[in-house]
Design a protein around this motif. Sequence first.
Motif, PDB file in Angstrom:
ATOM      1  N   SER A  96       1.436  -1.212   0.393  1.00 53.11           N
ATOM      2  CA  SER A  96      -0.340  -0.034   0.288  1.00 53.11           C
ATOM      3  C   SER A  96       0.937   1.609   0.108  1.00 53.11           C
ATOM      4  N   PHE A  97       0.513   2.421  -1.032  1.00 54.08           N
ATOM      5  CA  PHE A  97       1.122   3.301  -0.478  1.00 54.08           C
ATOM      6  C   PHE A  97       0.540   4.491   0.364  1.00 54.08           C
ATOM      7  N   GLY A  98      -0.825   4.232   0.320  1.00 49.66           N
ATOM      8  CA  GLY A  98      -1.644   4.813   1.303  1.00 49.66           C
ATOM      9  C   GLY A  98      -1.536   5.326   2.913  1.00 49.66           C
ATOM     10  N   ALA A 150       1.029  17.024  -2.433  1.00 50.71           N
ATOM     11  CA  ALA A 150       1.093  16.038  -3.031  1.00 50.71           C
ATOM     12  C   ALA A 150       2.512  17.151  -4.381  1.00 50.71           C
ATOM     13  N   GLY A 151       1.899  18.635  -4.464  1.00 48.95           N
ATOM     14  CA  GLY A 151       2.012  19.014  -5.771  1.00 48.95           C
ATOM     15  C   GLY A 151       2.893  19.792  -6.036  1.00 48.95           C
ATOM     16  N   VAL A 152       2.359  20.925  -4.788  1.00 44.10           N
ATOM     17  CA  VAL A 152       2.918  21.965  -4.823  1.00 44.10           C
ATOM     18  C   VAL A 152       4.934  22.489  -5.139  1.00 44.10           C
ATOM     19  N   THR A 200      11.496   6.339  -4.529  1.00 37.55           N
ATOM     20  CA  THR A 200      10.451   6.663  -4.074  1.00 37.55           C
ATOM     21  C   THR A 200       9.866   5.250  -4.609  1.00 37.55           C
ATOM     22  N   PHE A 201       8.706   4.921  -5.097  1.00 37.95           N
ATOM     23  CA  PHE A 201       7.983   3.560  -4.754  1.00 37.95           C
ATOM     24  C   PHE A 201       8.191   2.933  -3.042  1.00 37.95           C
ATOM     25  N   VAL A 202       7.494   4.184  -2.582  1.00 35.95           N
ATOM     26  CA  VAL A 202       7.645   3.201  -1.416  1.00 35.95           C
ATOM     27  C   VAL A 202       6.440   3.049  -1.012  1.00 35.95           C
ATOM     28  N   ARG A 203       6.144   1.693  -0.331  1.00 29.39           N
ATOM     29  CA  ARG A 203       5.154   0.855   0.193  1.00 29.39           C
ATOM     30  C   ARG A 203       5.102   0.178   1.528  1.00 29.39           C
ATOM     31  N   LYS A 204       3.859  -0.041   1.912  1.00 25.45           N
ATOM     32  CA  LYS A 204       3.502  -1.048   3.314  1.00 25.45           C
ATOM     33  C   LYS A 204       3.649  -1.912   2.988  1.00 25.45           C
ATOM     34  N   GLU A 243      12.153   8.941 -10.643  1.00 22.95           N
ATOM     35  CA  GLU A 243      11.258   9.979 -10.174  1.00 22.95           C
ATOM     36  C   GLU A 243       9.989  10.261  -9.915  1.00 22.95           C
ATOM     37  N   TRP A 244       8.930   9.142 -10.941  1.00 21.61           N
ATOM     38  CA  TRP A 244       8.069   9.649  -9.661  1.00 21.61           C
ATOM     39  C   TRP A 244       7.235   8.719  -9.506  1.00 21.61           C
ATOM     40  N   GLY A 245       8.371   7.447  -9.261  1.00 23.29           N
ATOM     41  CA  GLY A 245       7.813   6.102  -8.733  1.00 23.29           C
ATOM     42  C   GLY A 245       7.293   5.157  -9.602  1.00 23.29           C
ATOM     43  N   TYR A 246       6.845   4.376  -9.376  1.00 21.98           N
ATOM     44  CA  TYR A 246       6.453   3.136 -10.125  1.00 21.98           C
ATOM     45  C   TYR A 246       5.178   2.530 -10.386  1.00 21.98           C
ATOM     46  N   GLY A 247       4.560   1.713 -11.157  1.00 25.59           N
ATOM     47  CA  GLY A 247       3.540   1.426 -10.733  1.00 25.59           C
ATOM     48  C   GLY A 247       1.523   1.416 -10.738  1.00 25.59           C
ATOM     49  N   ARG A 248       1.311   1.416  -9.777  1.00 25.88           N
ATOM     50  CA  ARG A 248       0.081   1.754  -9.886  1.00 25.88           C
ATOM     51  C   ARG A 248      -0.365   2.950  -9.018  1.00 25.88           C
ATOM     52  N   HIS A 249       0.346   3.504  -8.369  1.00 24.56           N
ATOM     53  CA  HIS A 249       1.227   4.146  -8.004  1.00 24.56           C
ATOM     54  C   HIS A 249       1.845   5.833  -8.167  1.00 24.56           C
ATOM     55  N   ALA A 250       2.559   5.287  -9.231  1.00 22.91           N
ATOM     56  CA  ALA A 250       3.067   6.746 -10.374  1.00 22.91           C
ATOM     57  C   ALA A 250       2.607   7.523 -10.145  1.00 22.91           C
ATOM     58  N   CYS A 251       3.251   8.626  -9.499  1.00 22.15           N
ATOM     59  CA  CYS A 251       2.295  10.381  -9.895  1.00 22.15           C
ATOM     60  C   CYS A 251       1.638  10.389 -10.539  1.00 22.15           C
ATOM     61  N   PRO A 252       0.600  10.841 -10.429  1.00 22.67           N
ATOM     62  CA  PRO A 252      -0.730  11.353 -11.630  1.00 22.67           C
ATOM     63  C   PRO A 252      -0.334  12.599 -11.449  1.00 22.67           C
TER      64      PRO A 252
HETATM   65  C1  HEM Z   1       8.322  17.957  -9.455  1.00 25.57           C
HETATM   66  C2  HEM Z   1       7.034  17.629  -9.347  1.00 25.57           C
HETATM   67  C3  HEM Z   1       6.841  16.303  -8.895  1.00 25.57           C
HETATM   68  C4  HEM Z   1       7.509  15.040  -8.183  1.00 25.57           C
HETATM   69  C5  HEM Z   1       8.566  14.766  -8.266  1.00 25.57           C
HETATM   70  C6  HEM Z   1       6.595  14.325  -7.705  1.00 25.57           C
HETATM   71  C7  HEM Z   1       6.609  12.850  -7.108  1.00 25.57           C
HETATM   72  C8  HEM Z   1       6.003  12.034  -6.670  1.00 25.57           C
HETATM   73  C9  HEM Z   1       6.713  10.509  -6.101  1.00 25.57           C
HETATM   74  C10 HEM Z   1       7.501   9.988  -6.372  1.00 25.57           C
HETATM   75  C11 HEM Z   1       5.020   9.411  -6.224  1.00 25.57           C
HETATM   76  C12 HEM Z   1       5.019   8.202  -5.758  1.00 25.57           C
HETATM   77  C13 HEM Z   1       4.981   7.694  -6.467  1.00 25.57           C
HETATM   78  C14 HEM Z   1       5.337   5.422  -5.967  1.00 25.57           C
HETATM   79  O1  HEM Z   1       5.808   5.157  -5.034  1.00 25.57           O
HETATM   80  O2  HEM Z   1       5.230   5.433  -7.422  1.00 25.57           O
HETATM   81  C15 HEM Z   1       3.737  10.683  -6.211  1.00 25.57           C
HETATM   82  C16 HEM Z   1       3.198  10.512  -5.560  1.00 25.57           C
HETATM   83  C17 HEM Z   1       1.703  11.037  -5.470  1.00 25.57           C
HETATM   84  N1  HEM Z   1       1.927  12.898  -6.413  1.00 25.57           N
HETATM   85 FE1  HEM Z   1       3.357  13.712  -7.408  1.00 25.57          FE
HETATM   86  N2  HEM Z   1       5.113  14.512  -7.790  1.00 25.57           N
HETATM   87  C18 HEM Z   1       5.111  16.139  -8.143  1.00 25.57           C
HETATM   88  C19 HEM Z   1       4.164  17.006  -7.746  1.00 25.57           C
HETATM   89  C20 HEM Z   1       2.981  16.207  -8.458  1.00 25.57           C
HETATM   90  C21 HEM Z   1       1.449  16.746  -8.416  1.00 25.57           C
HETATM   91  C22 HEM Z   1       1.599  18.343  -9.293  1.00 25.57           C
HETATM   92  C23 HEM Z   1       0.003  16.713  -8.338  1.00 25.57           C
HETATM   93  C24 HEM Z   1      -0.876  17.398  -8.416  1.00 25.57           C
HETATM   94  C25 HEM Z   1      -1.005  18.093  -7.625  1.00 25.57           C
HETATM   95  C26 HEM Z   1       1.087  15.639  -7.261  1.00 25.57           C
HETATM   96  C27 HEM Z   1       0.218  14.444  -6.737  1.00 25.57           C
HETATM   97  C28 HEM Z   1       0.349  13.101  -6.741  1.00 25.57           C
HETATM   98  C29 HEM Z   1      -0.194  11.968  -5.946  1.00 25.57           C
HETATM   99  C30 HEM Z   1      -2.111  12.373  -5.084  1.00 25.57           C
HETATM  100  C31 HEM Z   1       0.289  10.934  -5.733  1.00 25.57           C
HETATM  101  C32 HEM Z   1       0.263   9.687  -4.764  1.00 25.57           C
HETATM  102  C33 HEM Z   1      -0.463   8.840  -6.012  1.00 25.57           C
HETATM  103  C34 HEM Z   1      -1.131   7.589  -5.427  1.00 25.57           C
HETATM  104  O3  HEM Z   1      -1.695   7.691  -3.930  1.00 25.57           O
HETATM  105  O4  HEM Z   1      -1.445   6.637  -5.812  1.00 25.57           O
HETATM  106  N3  HEM Z   1       2.274  14.713  -8.109  1.00 25.57           N
HETATM  107  N4  HEM Z   1       4.367  11.689  -7.291  1.00 25.57           N
END
Ligand code: HEM
Length: 511
Positions: free
Chosen positions: A117-119, A306-308, A375-379, A447-456
């Motif tokens: 789980s990511f959450g 998460a985003g700003v 990244t790809f932090v999961r429990k 850098e955005w993670g990987y798999g079903r929780h990769a950054c949306p």
């Molecule tokens: C440079 C900007 C950003 C970086 C480097 C980044 C990076 C990440 C990473 C590493 C994860 C975890 C993914 C994983 O473990 O597989 C993540 C998850 C997430 N990010 Fe981003 N992020 C960025 C911008 C944003 C933006 C702009 C939003 C939306 C406003 C956002 C929303 C989310 C959300 C909601 C999750 C959780 C996804 C889930 O629960 O499945 N992120 N992000």
Amino acid sequence: MSSANTSSASMTDSLHFPFIGRMPALSPLIAAVAILVTSIGVRFMLSNRSQVPIALSDNIASRNKRIDQYRFDSRRVLTEGYTQFKNQIFGLDTSEGIIMVLPTHFIDELKSHAALSFGATFDTLTLPEYTRIHAATPVILKLFIGKFNPSLGAFMPDMQTMIQTELLAALPKDNNWKSVKIYHILFHLVCKSAARSLLGEAAAENPRWLQVQTDYIGTAISYVQALKKWPKALRPFVYRYVEGYSTLRKQWNEGRAIVADFLARKKANNWEPLQQPPSFFDIVASTYRDMSVDEHLSLQVTFFVAGVHTSAATLTQALFDAAVNASCIAQVREEVQQLHASCGGVIRREHLSQLPKLDSFIKEVLRFSSPDLATFVRKSSQDVTLSNGFHIPSGTTLEVATGAIAMDPEVFDHPKIFDGLRFWKKRQLENESVKHQFTSVSPRDLEWGYGRHACPGRYMAEVAIKLVMIQILLRFELKNPEGIARHESFNFDGQTMPNTEADILMRDINA
Ligand code: HEM
């Protein structure tokens, strides 16, 4: 031209974390906030620590000292562990227990594993029952990916105008070099554009909303640190008396009043969108009409966290790299100028893919300075057995050492050289043209993670970062003050943050 870039610096007590407005410049609270902000990555306990070798244990006998090393110099600890135990699973001692670091060859078999789980990792950090900052649920993520992301292009014309106006007001107006603390300007811009697309135009123009969003996270994390000092069983009885509680409630109520107003207008509008394109709030409220004000506010806070901060940090790192890579940035600028001329000055979503050098540059920035070192932090919510027979007990936290992989010479040629055109060059090779992009996700692009929780949110981040870079490159030249090398970053508790107080020199080339 490429230049050597060593952004690994140990964090000092004087960590600055960037908040708009009236936040104090130096404070443990700010450091705590930073831990959450870029974090989405979270930390947890590994019950069977004897299973894996522990990073640094050969050199540092004391577990507490290893925890401190990780807290204040995470990049070095992760890199040393990764190098020493290449292709093996190893452990990291952290303040939240042991984290198990996986080699990337396991991530494909784990990417959709129902027991990971990511959450849960997110919630461990935010204690949502007290702060109301929850990980987004699958249905909400589905709306974000399926309905909000495809509408990003429609936000671009207004965002461009806003970015242009704000930058021109905040940056030097003549062609004399001026010192600029760029982080604060960028944070404000990212904040405004996020508020506009996440809640609505009125929110982006409401300084109270921007301030409350920023302040709430700071208060919440500080409060969580204080509450965590109490045993779990006592928290339901003491939470009201723990320091920070009344401020948290006050800020929540202030945010609540703003969101309540949006919700009331939405109802009065018969659930039709309050703006075009609809904000994320519009989309969610139309789909789930029974959602409460508190639930909407909680969502807004989560996406803001998460985003700003991540996007503002990445943009700042990009400008720090641009300031010391003049010849590469000249090529990126030329590409931007040509596109700008050919599209009559209006950049649309499809144009972003016509800027491969800019895309490469910001991807290289992320390779060096991704906000998350892991990244790809999961429990694990159950015992999991890997294909090699390795047993991961329930309750274990896993991650991959993204920052260390990015500096592995077996993965990237001359990894310590910052080459803004590295990924552009890769894309010139046969069958590689659609790979190596800023938003790519793969075992080499973590850098955005990987798999079903990769950054949306990566497409939203791409739009904001590219639009700001375009406007800056079209109008301004930048360099570091004389004799100053590339500004160093702070690497702490698995996170990287730029020095938010560092100056670069800028001048208006069109003046
Ligand atoms: C440079 C900007 C950003 C970086 C480097 C980044 C990076 C990440 C990473 C590493 C994860 C975890 C993914 C994983 O473990 O597989 C993540 C998850 C997430 N990010 Fe981003 N992020 C960025 C911008 C944003 C933006 C702009 C939003 C939306 C406003 C956002 C929303 C989310 C959300 C909601 C999750 C959780 C996804 C889930 O629960 O499945 N992120 N992000």
